[in-house]
Design a protein around this motif. Structure first.
Motif, mmCIF file in Angstrom:
data_model
loop_
_atom_site.group_PDB
_atom_site.id
_atom_site.type_symbol
_atom_site.label_atom_id
_atom_site.label_comp_id
_atom_site.label_asym_id
_atom_site.label_seq_id
_atom_site.Cartn_x
_atom_site.Cartn_y
_atom_site.Cartn_z
ATOM 1 N N HIS A 98 0.805 -1.190 -0.102
ATOM 2 C CA HIS A 98 -0.129 -0.048 0.007
ATOM 3 C C HIS A 98 1.025 1.269 -0.054
ATOM 4 O O HIS A 98 0.989 1.891 1.171
ATOM 5 C CB HIS A 98 -0.810 -0.126 1.246
ATOM 6 C CG HIS A 98 -1.790 -1.284 1.287
ATOM 7 N ND1 HIS A 98 -2.703 -1.460 0.700
ATOM 8 C CD2 HIS A 98 -1.768 -2.381 2.332
ATOM 9 C CE1 HIS A 98 -3.319 -2.687 0.877
ATOM 10 N NE2 HIS A 98 -2.765 -3.156 1.914
ATOM 11 N N PRO A 99 1.423 1.669 -1.367
ATOM 12 C CA PRO A 99 2.291 2.719 -0.940
ATOM 13 C C PRO A 99 1.610 4.025 -0.674
ATOM 14 O O PRO A 99 0.631 4.302 -1.036
ATOM 15 C CB PRO A 99 2.596 3.020 -2.723
ATOM 16 C CG PRO A 99 2.486 1.440 -3.131
ATOM 17 C CD PRO A 99 1.254 0.814 -2.534
ATOM 18 N N GLY A 100 2.357 4.682 0.177
ATOM 19 C CA GLY A 100 1.718 6.027 0.694
ATOM 20 C C GLY A 100 0.939 6.133 2.078
ATOM 21 O O GLY A 100 0.513 6.590 2.480
ATOM 22 N N VAL A 101 0.918 4.594 2.573
ATOM 23 C CA VAL A 101 -0.107 4.513 3.528
ATOM 24 C C VAL A 101 0.841 5.171 4.785
ATOM 25 O O VAL A 101 1.963 5.072 4.826
ATOM 26 C CB VAL A 101 0.038 2.885 4.089
ATOM 27 C CG1 VAL A 101 1.242 2.090 4.197
ATOM 28 C CG2 VAL A 101 -0.799 2.629 5.104
ATOM 29 N N GLU A 102 -0.026 5.619 5.703
ATOM 30 C CA GLU A 102 0.613 6.270 6.894
ATOM 31 C C GLU A 102 0.284 5.441 8.184
ATOM 32 O O GLU A 102 -0.588 4.827 8.350
ATOM 33 C CB GLU A 102 -0.379 7.678 7.108
ATOM 34 C CG GLU A 102 -0.050 8.636 5.776
ATOM 35 C CD GLU A 102 -0.971 10.038 6.260
ATOM 36 O OE1 GLU A 102 -0.559 10.580 7.255
ATOM 37 O OE2 GLU A 102 -1.771 10.383 5.558
ATOM 38 N N PHE A 103 1.361 5.710 9.089
ATOM 39 C CA PHE A 103 1.310 4.803 10.196
ATOM 40 C C PHE A 103 1.389 5.876 11.558
ATOM 41 O O PHE A 103 2.359 6.950 11.340
ATOM 42 C CB PHE A 103 2.274 4.082 10.623
ATOM 43 C CG PHE A 103 2.592 2.899 9.223
ATOM 44 C CD1 PHE A 103 1.685 1.706 9.249
ATOM 45 C CD2 PHE A 103 3.315 3.071 8.197
ATOM 46 C CE1 PHE A 103 1.665 0.870 8.232
ATOM 47 C CE2 PHE A 103 3.286 2.207 7.059
ATOM 48 C CZ PHE A 103 2.414 1.057 7.400
ATOM 49 N N ARG A 104 0.687 5.598 12.509
ATOM 50 C CA ARG A 104 0.738 6.475 13.708
ATOM 51 C C ARG A 104 0.629 5.680 14.849
ATOM 52 O O ARG A 104 0.047 4.432 14.668
ATOM 53 C CB ARG A 104 -0.213 7.556 13.887
ATOM 54 C CG ARG A 104 -0.235 8.698 12.974
ATOM 55 C CD ARG A 104 -1.060 9.835 13.092
ATOM 56 N NE ARG A 104 -0.972 10.911 12.312
ATOM 57 C CZ ARG A 104 -1.880 12.038 12.143
ATOM 58 N NH1 ARG A 104 -2.893 12.042 13.141
ATOM 59 N NH2 ARG A 104 -2.014 12.976 11.349
ATOM 60 N N GLY A 105 1.020 5.988 16.040
ATOM 61 C CA GLY A 105 0.892 5.256 17.430
ATOM 62 C C GLY A 105 1.908 5.321 18.365
ATOM 63 O O GLY A 105 2.490 6.504 18.437
ATOM 64 N N ILE A 106 2.482 3.989 18.819
ATOM 65 C CA ILE A 106 3.827 4.016 19.383
ATOM 66 C C ILE A 106 4.578 2.972 18.957
ATOM 67 O O ILE A 106 4.043 1.502 18.602
ATOM 68 C CB ILE A 106 3.414 3.930 20.960
ATOM 69 C CG1 ILE A 106 2.519 4.879 21.652
ATOM 70 C CG2 ILE A 106 4.421 3.364 21.878
ATOM 71 C CD1 ILE A 106 2.200 4.738 23.058
ATOM 72 N N GLY A 107 5.905 3.181 18.776
ATOM 73 C CA GLY A 107 6.857 2.072 18.552
ATOM 74 C C GLY A 107 8.118 2.797 18.891
ATOM 75 O O GLY A 107 8.436 3.923 19.313
ATOM 76 N N GLY A 108 9.091 1.772 18.335
ATOM 77 C CA GLY A 108 10.575 2.051 18.491
ATOM 78 C C GLY A 108 11.330 2.414 17.097
ATOM 79 O O GLY A 108 10.485 2.786 16.220
ATOM 80 N N PRO A 109 12.642 2.418 17.340
ATOM 81 C CA PRO A 109 13.513 2.930 16.111
ATOM 82 C C PRO A 109 13.212 2.024 14.781
ATOM 83 O O PRO A 109 13.199 2.673 13.713
ATOM 84 C CB PRO A 109 14.873 2.811 16.623
ATOM 85 C CG PRO A 109 14.955 1.806 17.860
ATOM 86 C CD PRO A 109 13.585 2.173 18.413
ATOM 87 N N ARG A 110 12.736 0.816 14.764
ATOM 88 C CA ARG A 110 12.509 0.014 13.699
ATOM 89 C C ARG A 110 11.418 0.281 13.226
ATOM 90 O O ARG A 110 11.296 0.438 11.829
ATOM 91 C CB ARG A 110 12.659 -1.423 14.155
ATOM 92 C CG ARG A 110 14.039 -2.184 14.681
ATOM 93 C CD ARG A 110 13.820 -3.530 15.242
ATOM 94 N NE ARG A 110 15.104 -3.814 15.514
ATOM 95 C CZ ARG A 110 15.735 -3.711 16.602
ATOM 96 N NH1 ARG A 110 15.277 -3.025 17.433
ATOM 97 N NH2 ARG A 110 16.908 -4.389 16.771
ATOM 98 N N MET A 111 10.140 0.454 13.938
ATOM 99 C CA MET A 111 8.932 1.101 13.264
ATOM 100 C C MET A 111 8.795 2.236 12.762
ATOM 101 O O MET A 111 8.253 2.676 11.720
ATOM 102 C CB MET A 111 7.723 0.893 14.550
ATOM 103 C CG MET A 111 7.553 -0.639 14.896
ATOM 104 S SD MET A 111 6.435 -0.837 16.164
ATOM 105 C CE MET A 111 4.845 -0.298 15.600
ATOM 106 N N GLU A 112 9.689 3.151 13.360
ATOM 107 C CA GLU A 112 9.793 4.642 13.021
ATOM 108 C C GLU A 112 10.685 4.618 11.699
ATOM 109 O O GLU A 112 10.383 5.402 10.682
ATOM 110 C CB GLU A 112 10.731 5.377 14.123
ATOM 111 C CG GLU A 112 10.032 5.864 15.266
ATOM 112 C CD GLU A 112 10.243 6.627 16.429
ATOM 113 O OE1 GLU A 112 9.989 7.515 16.895
ATOM 114 O OE2 GLU A 112 11.640 6.381 16.627
ATOM 115 N N ALA A 113 11.651 3.658 11.586
ATOM 116 C CA ALA A 113 12.329 3.646 10.202
ATOM 117 C C ALA A 113 11.451 3.212 9.246
ATOM 118 O O ALA A 113 11.532 3.415 7.869
ATOM 119 C CB ALA A 113 13.427 2.616 10.398
ATOM 120 N N GLN A 114 10.483 2.644 9.368
ATOM 121 C CA GLN A 114 9.243 2.109 8.289
ATOM 122 C C GLN A 114 8.241 3.017 8.214
ATOM 123 O O GLN A 114 7.197 2.976 7.326
ATOM 124 C CB GLN A 114 8.486 0.853 8.823
ATOM 125 C CG GLN A 114 9.632 -0.326 8.783
ATOM 126 C CD GLN A 114 10.082 -0.608 7.454
ATOM 127 O OE1 GLN A 114 9.525 -0.516 6.399
ATOM 128 N NE2 GLN A 114 11.487 -0.978 7.092
#
Length: 394
Positions: free
Chosen positions: A30-46
């Motif tokens: 899903h190109p362009g999908v947005e992610f919010r919430g809580i995560g660490g450095p690996r999730m932030e890199a994605q």
């Protein structure tokens, strides 16, 4: 159906790893999908926009939870209101069940689809929690097949996605080469000894494990013992304990980390119950599981836990493949007896290694890809609980 917004909440390092793998798959689909919430450095890199640090939810112990409860309630309220305003296609809670299941329930009641990735141990104790989970989630994503069978029995939509450790570890490994890499004699037998990664585990198990190893070395004069210390602090604690066993110390190789290499190099593994038992199974090594805890904790556990086994290899196989010595049964003599049987029975060890390799293959399913499949299905309104040979026998 293209997903546009996904809300994810992870509460610790393992959740950050799982979340990053899932996000990688969803980003590709899903190109362009947005992610919010809580995560660490690996999730932030994605691409995750993390509203709070990952450590916010990493609170262990009853007293600590009570102390931080007002702050945790404020965090959950903030996430709930933001998610309701943002209107994601789905909210995914990754582990951290005490925090996430309540949040998932609130968001589902507000009309947002929800999923929970990694089952809590509801199949083992406080089974009544499954009713709350059923109200909180549109789907449960489990790492292990017996967990999926439990949810299917309770009519909770579920997908068994496989275990990331099984994806990570190869189906073939080289015992002799690994021994050489650790500076061990490739021809002499090896015992890997893992007393645990927590200070309490070293306190309850360290002396017992070393006494068992000492007895075992007397019975098997060429035995090599390798102990991977989980941290610098554990290394110092184990080294201090070893000073009381000078004859054993000469036979011990104390490593900084490298638990996986120690297990691959071994003929048999002695370990504390926990994820290490699953990892030993995925390294295809025979093992003895032993565990001790505070007397009151053990008294409560005996009355609350509803399973016949405590180790994951036995739970996955639904039979006793691995000896389990718990509390009073975990004496140095009993542990040494069980390990000695493993070391002398080469045919039995090899049969067990073959069985573990088969179980490994059954868990090696590309967990991130299958988790993304499940999320896509949930958002599209498709059923999760489809025929799956891996869970039909449970």
């Amino acid at each position: 159906m293209a997903l546009q917004r996904i809300y994810l909440v992870a509460g610790e390092l393992s959740g950050d790893i799982l979340g990053a793998g899932l996000m990688r798959e969803l980003n590709a689909r899903h190109p362009g999908v947005e992610f919010r919430g809580i995560g660490g450095p690996r999730m932030e890199a994605q691409g995750l926009s993390s509203r709070f640090p990952l450590e916010t939810l990493s609170v262990m112990g009853l007293v600590e939870v009570i102390k931080h409860l007002p702050a945790l309630i404020r965090v959950r309220r903030t996430l709930r209101e933001e998610a309701k305003a943002w209107q994601p296609d789905i909210m995914i809670g990754i582990d951290a069940p005490d925090f996430n299941i309540g949040l998932e329930k609130q968001l589902r009641e507000a009309g947002i689809k929800t999923a929970h990735y990694v089952s809590p141990s509801v199949w083992a104790w406080r089974q009544g929690r499954v009713k709350k989970i059923a109200r909180a989630v549109d789907g449960m994503l489990t790492l292990l097949p017996f967990e999926a069978a439990f949810y299917r029995h309770h009519q909770v939509p579920v997908a068994f996605v496989g275990h990331p450790l099984a994806d990570e570890l190869p189906l073939d490994n080289d015992r002799q080469r690994t021994r050489q890499g650790l500076g061990l004699d490739p021809q002499a037998p090896v015992l890997a000894l893992l007393p645990g990664s927590r200070g309490n585990e070293i306190r309850f198990l360290g002396t017992t494990f070393l006494q068992a190893a000492e007895q075992l070395c007397q019975r098997h004069p060429s035995l090599q013992v390798v102990i991977p210390a989980a941290s610098a602090q554990r290394h110092d604690e184990i080294d201090q304990l070893l000073q009381a066993y000078p004859a054993l110390s000469e036979r011990v190789v104390l490593l900084d980390g490298q638990a996986r290499e120690a297990m691959v190099a071994s003929d048999a593994v002695l370990l504390a119950s926990g994820t290490a038992a699953l990892e030993a199974m995925l390294c295809h090594r025979a093992m003895v599981v032993a565990y001790k805890m505070a007397p009151m904790t053990h008294w409560l556990a005996k009355r609350l836990v509803k399973t016949s086994w405590v180790s994951l290899p036995n739970l996955i196989a639904q039979q006793t493949m691995v000896p389990e010595l718990i509390q009073d049964a975990a004496t140095p003599e009993s542990i040494a007896d069980q390990l000695s049987t493993l070391l002398t029975d080469k045919a039995g060890r090899e049969a067990l290694e073959t069985r573990f390799a088969t179980l490994h293959a059954s868990l090696q399913r590309n967990a991130s890809r299958r988790a993304a499949d499940a999320i896509d299905a949930l958002v599209a309104g498709q059923p999760l609980d489809v025929q799956d040979d891996a869970i039909d026998g449970y």
